[in-house]
Structure formats: structure tokens, C-alpha cells
Design an enzyme around this catalytic site. Structure first.
Site, PDB file in Angstrom:
ATOM      1  CB  CYS A  55      69.741  13.101  46.286  1.00  0.00           C
ATOM      2  SG  CYS A  55      70.588  13.880  44.885  1.00  0.00           S
TER       3      CYS A  55
ATOM      4  CG  ASP B  69      67.491  13.621  40.894  1.00  0.00           C
ATOM      5  OD1 ASP B  69      66.350  13.728  40.403  1.00  0.00           O
ATOM      6  OD2 ASP B  69      68.480  13.219  40.249  1.00  0.00           O
TER       7      ASP B  69
ATOM      8  NE  ARG C 164      66.185  12.026  38.049  1.00  0.00           N
ATOM      9  CZ  ARG C 164      67.228  11.321  37.591  1.00  0.00           C
ATOM     10  NH1 ARG C 164      67.086  10.555  36.524  1.00  0.00           N
ATOM     11  NH2 ARG C 164      68.393  11.388  38.206  1.00  0.00           N
TER      12      ARG C 164
ATOM     13  CG  HIS D 132      68.622   9.168  43.465  1.00  0.00           C
ATOM     14  ND1 HIS D 132      68.783   9.305  42.103  1.00  0.00           N
ATOM     15  CD2 HIS D 132      69.132  10.305  44.017  1.00  0.00           C
ATOM     16  CE1 HIS D 132      69.354  10.481  41.840  1.00  0.00           C
ATOM     17  NE2 HIS D 132      69.571  11.100  42.981  1.00  0.00           N
TER      18      HIS D 132
ATOM     19  CB  CYS E 159      72.975   9.708  42.486  1.00  0.00           C
ATOM     20  SG  CYS E 159      73.424  11.231  43.350  1.00  0.00           S
TER      21      CYS E 159
END
Length: 258
Positions: free
Chosen positions: A51, A53, A55, A107, A110
């Protein structure tokens, strides 16, 4: 130093450049030949499909360094079989870099998965999130049986990873690679932002063998034969499976007799 000079020196991009110089210094201090070695080429073992993302930094959470892992990231770590970006990365990683392990990494928490599970519109991205809604459709009974919303979303993250690994297995790129004497391996992982740990879902792709007549190489070869016959004028429309099976059987019998 003027106020404008002070602002410029502390700008976000200058901070990035300064961090880069510090990183270069650290690498050279540990190994003066580090960048010369990196410039010679790459031979990564892994392909990471994750992803976007911020993080979920691919190399950091896997403990890999430069040159060890090829990376593709998008919203909600999707493997869409019409996504030329993904397919280009996949083909290059498999056929040129010859990676040994491909991991789809989702994750918990999400945002893309959460958005797909709801009914609110977000604009252009709604079209992309439809692929996650398809996962809900495929697993609707299980998904709807979970009453706790947080647990429901956590399970959807897992189901999404499972389906994306299966989507990988459907591609001719992976099917061809699996026929090698030393085939690669597919993995489905989920990263938990709360504790930093990766969890292996141990995704099984063997179930796709039940649909080999649809997704397998044989189906592609069958379609090619039909298309060839149409071009030669032997048939005007693609025959259904029963007709084709009968025709193939008759052709086989005749070839043995002759």
C-alpha cells in the site's frame, strides 16, 4: 541572515537534501565503496507489492536494504490484471530480475479498505476501490457475519490480501514462472501498525487449479486455436465448450486413424 534566508534554509526540501547528505556520509563511513557497488546493478530476491500508506515503509518493515527488494505500491495494495503499471513491474521483476519471492503486503487500518467498505463517494478513487468491493462480494457471507466494525475491517484487509495473491496467480507472467525448474513463491502478508509486526496469511493458491480451464495457460491456447480457425474461415463463431470438446475428440480420433 535575513528572514527570507532563514526560511529558505529551513524549508522542507532543504531538510530532505540535508538528510540525504547525512545518509550518504554514514554509508561512506561504513563502506567507502558502497555506492560504487550499488551502481553495478541490482539482483533483488523479493518483489514487494504494498500500500502507498506513508506508515508502511517497505524496506524498513522488512529489514531489507538497497538492492534487496523491488517495490510496487498503490492504494490498498491491489493486483489489478488490467493495470499496466503493475504488470510492467511484475514482468520486469520476474523475467528480468528473476526474483524468488513475491509478497502482497496489506496493513490493518488501511484507509482504502475502510473507504471501500462504506458507501461514501470520494471521487476518482471510487473506481479503484471497486476492486475491494469485489472482494466483499466474493466473501459477503463471512464479511457480513462479523458484527464488530473494527474486526470486520481487519478481516477485509486480510481477505483483500488473499484475493490479490490469487490475482497474481492468474497472470500468465506468474503461471509461466511457476513452470520453471526453480519456481518462485507467492506470499500474502499483513502489517500491523499497532505493534510493527508482519503476519503471514499463508495464502494457498492451489484452489485455482479447480479453475485451470478458465485461468490456466490451456484456456489461452484454446482461445488461440479458436481465433486461428475463425481467421481461416473454418468457423464463423467461437464454439461452446461442449462443441469444442466434441470437435477436438473427433480430430484426435481421425489423426490416430490416419
Amino acid at each position: 541572515m535575513s528572514a527570507s534566508d532563514s526560511t529558505a534554509s529551513s524549508s522542507p526540501m532543504n531538510e530532505i537534501l540535508e538528510n540525504n547528505r547525512k545518509w550518504v556520509g554514514e554509508k561512506k563511513a561504513a563502506d567507502p565503496e558502497y555506492f560504487h557497488k550499488m551502481a553495478k546493478g541490482q539482483k533483488p530476491r523479493y518483489l514487494f507489492i504494498g500500500c502507498s500508506d506513508s506508515r508502511v515503509p517497505a524496506s524498513a518493515i522488512t529489514g531489507t536494504g538497497p538492492g534487496e527488494m523491488f517495490v510496487h505500491r498503490n492504494i490498498a495494495n491491489l493486483v489489478v490484471n488490467s493495470d499496466m503499471n503493475l504488470l510492467s513491474v511484475l514482468q520486469y521483476a520476474v523475467e528480468v530480475l528473476e526474483v524468488k519471492d513475491i509478497m502482497v503486503v496489506g496493513h490493518y487500518g488501511c484507509g482504502g479498505v475502510a473507504a471501500a467498505a462504506g458507501s461514501k463517494q470520494y471521487g476518482l478513487i471510487d473506481n479503484w476501490l471497486t476492486h475491494i468491493k469485489d472482494v466483499v462480494r466474493l466473501h459477503e457471507k463471512e464479511f457480513m457475519s462479523i458484527t464488530d466494525e473494527e474486526q470486520q475491517l481487519r478481516r477485509l484487509v486480510e481477505l483483500n490480501v488473499i484475493e490479490q495473491v490469487r490475482n497474481l496467480a492468474k497472470t500468465n507472467i506468474i503461471q509461466n514462472a511457476l513452470q520453471r525448474s526453480n519456481p518462485l513463491h507467492l506470499h500474502g502478508l499483513v502489517y500491523d501498525i499497532h505493534d510493527g509486526l508482519l503476519h503471514d496469511l499463508k495464502v494457498e493458491t492451489d484452489t485455482l487449479n479447480d479453475f485451470k480451464h478458465i485461468y490456466g495457460v490451456e484456456a489461452v491456447e484454446h482461445a488461440a486455436k479458436v481465433a486461428e480457425k475463425i481467421q481461416e474461415g473454418k468457423v464463423t463463431t467461437p464454439p461452446d465448450d461442449a462443441e469444442q470438446h466434441k470437435a477436438d475428440k473427433e480430430e484426435s480420433v481421425l489423426s490416430k486413424v490416419s
